[in-house]
Motif scaffolding. Structure first.
Motif: not given
Length: 89
Positions: A13-18, A22-34, A38-43
């Motif tokens: 998930a971190q690689v996918a978000l990163n 890298c492609k110039g997009v600002i993702p707005i990921p959601g999270s329902r669990t800790v 952590k995956d979102n922040v780790g990207a």
């Protein structure tokens, strides 16, 4: 993605978000669990290399059945009023 994630000590998930970042997009990921949070922040705070991006895109180009989905390599973007040319230098 698994190979890059393992090499970098990241999750898929971190690689996918990163990749999206890298492609110039600002993702707005959601999270329902800790864990998802952590995956979102780790990207953030690191960047895939050009070689890793190319490897991901080459693999993606070989996947059949998903034409039109995901990122296409192009120098154009839709901006709400039409299409403009762009480049990341």
């Amino acid at each position: 993605m698994e190979k890059i994630a393992t090499q970098r000590g990241k999750t898929i998930a971190q690689v996918a978000l990163n990749y999206v970042i890298c492609k110039g997009v600002i993702p707005i990921p959601g999270s329902r669990t800790v864990t998802q949070f952590k995956d979102n922040v780790g990207a953030m705070g690191w960047q895939l290399s050009k070689k890793e991006i190319l490897a991901l895109e080459e693999k993606a180009d070989k996947i059949r059945g998903f034409e039109g989905a995901g990122f296409k390599r192009t120098s154009e973007k839709f901006v709400g009023y039409g299409v403009e040319k762009w480049s990341l230098d």
